[in-house]
Structure formats: C-alpha cells, structure tokens
Design an enzyme around this catalytic site. Structure first.
Site, PDB file in Angstrom:
ATOM      1  N   GLU A   1      -3.628   3.731   1.743  1.00 33.68           N
ATOM      2  CA  GLU A   1      -3.875   3.935   3.166  1.00 33.68           C
ATOM      3  C   GLU A   1      -3.893   5.438   3.436  1.00 33.68           C
ATOM      4  OE1 GLU A   1      -1.800   3.327   7.567  1.00 33.68           O
ATOM      5  OE2 GLU A   1      -1.216   1.982   5.929  1.00 33.68           O
TER       6      GLU A   1
ATOM      7  N   ASN B   1      -4.997  13.074  10.625  1.00 34.92           N
ATOM      8  CA  ASN B   1      -4.555  13.473  11.960  1.00 34.92           C
ATOM      9  C   ASN B   1      -5.529  14.522  12.504  1.00 34.92           C
ATOM     10  OD1 ASN B   1      -1.919  12.016  12.271  1.00 34.92           O
ATOM     11  ND2 ASN B   1      -1.433  13.161  10.411  1.00 34.92           N
TER      12      ASN B   1
ATOM     13  N   HIS C   1       2.443  11.663  -8.985  1.00 33.65           N
ATOM     14  CA  HIS C   1       1.040  11.269  -9.107  1.00 33.65           C
ATOM     15  C   HIS C   1       0.869   9.779  -8.826  1.00 33.65           C
ATOM     16  CE1 HIS C   1       2.689  10.567 -13.241  1.00 33.65           C
ATOM     17  NE2 HIS C   1       2.034   9.420 -13.089  1.00 33.65           N
TER      18      HIS C   1
ATOM     19  N   ARG D   1      -1.347  11.588   3.734  1.00 38.04           N
ATOM     20  CA  ARG D   1      -2.207  12.300   4.686  1.00 38.04           C
ATOM     21  C   ARG D   1      -3.258  13.137   3.951  1.00 38.04           C
ATOM     22  NH1 ARG D   1       3.250  12.706   5.862  1.00 38.04           N
ATOM     23  NH2 ARG D   1       3.887  11.673   7.797  1.00 38.04           N
TER      24      ARG D   1
ATOM     25  N   HIS E   1       0.824  -1.193   0.000  1.00 45.23           N
ATOM     26  CA  HIS E   1       0.000   0.000   0.000  1.00 45.23           C
ATOM     27  C   HIS E   1       0.863   1.251   0.000  1.00 45.23           C
ATOM     28  CE1 HIS E   1       0.090  -1.390   4.328  1.00 45.23           C
ATOM     29  NE2 HIS E   1       0.645  -0.210   4.450  1.00 45.23           N
TER      30      HIS E   1
END
Length: 347
Positions: free
Chosen positions: A139, A143, A157, A92, A88
């Site tokens: 994934e 936060n 990209h 963020r 994976h």
C-alpha cells in the site's frame, strides 16, 4: 489506509477491594492476625464483618497471580488459534505515478486499486502479485506536496521471489533501475540473490526460487534485542519462529518469523547487528497490516506481552472497519484489521 498517530490509553487496575487507609494488603493482614487470636465470644458483629471483608480481600490478592497466569495462558492459546495473515505493508512515496510505473514495468506487479482522498490530501495505491483477499500486497501513500522522505537506518528491505534473478536484474537495468548488488550466491549460502532500489530509495532483495503463491515474500526490519523481539512476536502476534541464522563473520543475526512457511507465505525478517540497540526509523516506512478475528482481544494480548497500543480497538470513522494499532518493543508499528470488515471493505 491513512496513517494517523494517536495517543495510547493507560488502563489502571481496580483497587475497590483495598482499604483506602493503607497501601494494598498490610492493613488486611494486620487485622487478620490480630482478630484471629481472640475468642469469638469477645468479637462484636462489626468486627466479624471486618474480619470477613479482610479475608475476602486477602484471598483475591493471593489468587491474583493464578488469575493472571490463567489469563496469559488463555490469551496465548487464543493468539495461536486466531486466523492471522499479513495483509499489506504501508509506506510513503514522493511520486505515485513514477513508483507505480517502476513496480509494474520492472517488478511485474499489478495495480490492484487506487483511491484519492482530496479532503485529507493523500492518495493510496495497492500493488501486488494477486488479489488482496489472498495475497500480501503493498500500500503506497502519497501525501500532497511531499516529494521526499527519510527512510532511516532501521528499515532494511522488501523481498521478492523470482524464477531467474539475473534476467530480472537485466530487465530492471534496461528500464533505468538501480542495482546495488549484482546477482550471486548469498554470503554463507547457496541462494542466488540481488539487491535493487526503487525511485524513492527503498531496497528490494530478489531471491531466486521456484514457483510460489506469494512472490512478495519478506519485510526486513532491524531490531535492538533479537531475543526480546522473537518472544514478543511469538506471544503477542502469534507468529512462528521459522529459523535463525547467525553470521559472526559479518556480525549480525537474523530471525525469520511468520504465519506459515517461507516459500508459501510472506514473512518478517528481523535483523540484529552486533552491539546496535537503537535505529533511526526515519519517516518513510509506516507499518504492516495483519488480519485478525478480534481486534479487542488482539489489543489485550499486545498490552500483556509488552507492546504499546497507539490506537485503541474500534471501528474507523466512515467505513466502520475495526482496527487496533500498536508498537513493538523497538517502536515498529503494526495495525491489526478485523478479517470480516477487511473483506467487506474490498467489496
């Protein structure tokens, strides 16, 4: 996966064989040249012991290069034979629900699982086109309280293979998505592509292909020395160089690297822009996770072939999944995860 920065550990070579009174080998070689000219009837027992120790120590030094070469050869073979797969990619986002909605409705992904860790103040979501035990997936990390990140200039990209680029672009536009390059043939080629952006500004390249077992097919990163990067990923990561393409008109070169053919597995696309040796990486993109049969040997290979270990191999607290984390020569992070532990974690 929680993204934690950890200091690397320096391993110093053993110097037990060397005399503490002199640097490395000079003393041993001087003793050897002097004592070997003497008649053995004049050599005391203590001098004989000194002579023997000098010869043994010198022998280790002379065979050091051979031993190192053997270690390199053994590790290279092990890395090539290791059971590796890109698991994976981690990055963020500023609004988890918004991103999940865009990926499922516009890009056709499925939400595979989601976990909230309130004591650590973050949430993970895994999305993709098939189960994690057989597909490369995304994934996402949210936060608590952080709604914006700097993507930087180094990340390029993600690539997604689709049956019909034009229809996919129409759907994305209808859902309010941003198209940054309309469908059309790639410069210098025939493959039909388009570029879009997700709500956080991450770019996705849509590539028109027939049916494929791995629709999430590329991660593109920019590097400052393409030859150096190719050698590192071949030796330390065991990837194959699948192809290169130079575009002097647009002043860039790409190298496609991975653990299988592009139309069947996810690959890493490395891009070198003429004359650019460093990039701002921002704080949004995190890392790629790769499966391995042995995180300890993996760390040895990474160190030997020019990488930097940022987390020494071992189990994660609480879940006991063994991992090791490293940086490539450009500072891009990867995490290697024990294959057996990874499957247990999914269960």
């Amino acid at each position: 996966m929680r993204i934690i920065s950890m200091a690397s550990t320096t391993i110093r070579p053993s110097l037990g064989c060397f005399s503490p009174a002199s640097p490395r080998f000079p003393l041993a070689s001087r003793n050897l040249s002097r004592t070997t000219t003497l008649s053995f009837s004049h050599v005391t027992h203590s001098k004989l012991l000194t002579l023997r120790r000098s010869v043994r120590c010198l022998g280790v030094a002379e065979s050091g290069n051979t031993a190192q070469a053997a270690t390199e050869e053994d590790l290279l073979k092990w890395v090539k034979d290791d059971n590796r797969r890109m698991l994976h990619v981690v990055y963020r986002v500023g609004d988890m629900d918004r991103t999940i909605k865009f990926y499922t409705e516009c890009l056709g992904m499925k939400l595979l699982r989601k976990r909230d860790i309130p004591e650590e103040k973050y949430t993970n979501a895994f999305l993709g086109y098939g189960p994690e035990d057989s597909h490369f997936v995304i994934e996402l990390t949210y936060n608590y309280g952080v709604d914006k990140y700097d993507i930087g200039a180094g990340f390029g990209h993600f690539g997604i293979a689709v049956d019909d680029v034009a229809k996919t672009v129409e759907l994305i536009k209808a859902k309010g998505g941003k198209v940054t390059r309309e469908p059309g043939a790639v410069k210098g080629g025939k493959t039909v592509i388009a570029f879009i952006e997700d709500p956080d500004g991450y770019k996705f390249e849509l590539l028109e292909r027939g049916p494929t077992p791995e629709p999430l097919c590329q991660v593109m990163l920019r590097v400052g020395d393409l030859d150096r990067s190719i050698k590192f990923y071949e030796k330390a990561f065991g990837m194959e160089l699948l192809r290169t393409r130079d575009n002097p008109e647009y002043k860039y070169t790409i190298a496609m690297m991975g653990y299988g053919p592009e139309d069947k597995t996810a690959v890493l696309e490395l891009t070198y822009n003429y004359g650019v040796t460093e990039y701002d990486k921002g704080n949004a993109y995190a890392q790629i996770a790769i499966g391995t049969d042995d995180v300890y040997k993996t760390a040895e290979a990474v160190k030997l072939f020019g990488g930097k270990i940022t987390r020494e191999p071992g189990p994660l607290p609480g879940i006991n999944t063994k991992i090791t984390a490293c940086l490539d020569p450009d500072g891009w992070k990867s995490v290697f995860v024990d294959n057996v532990d990874f499957l247990k974690e999914l269960e």
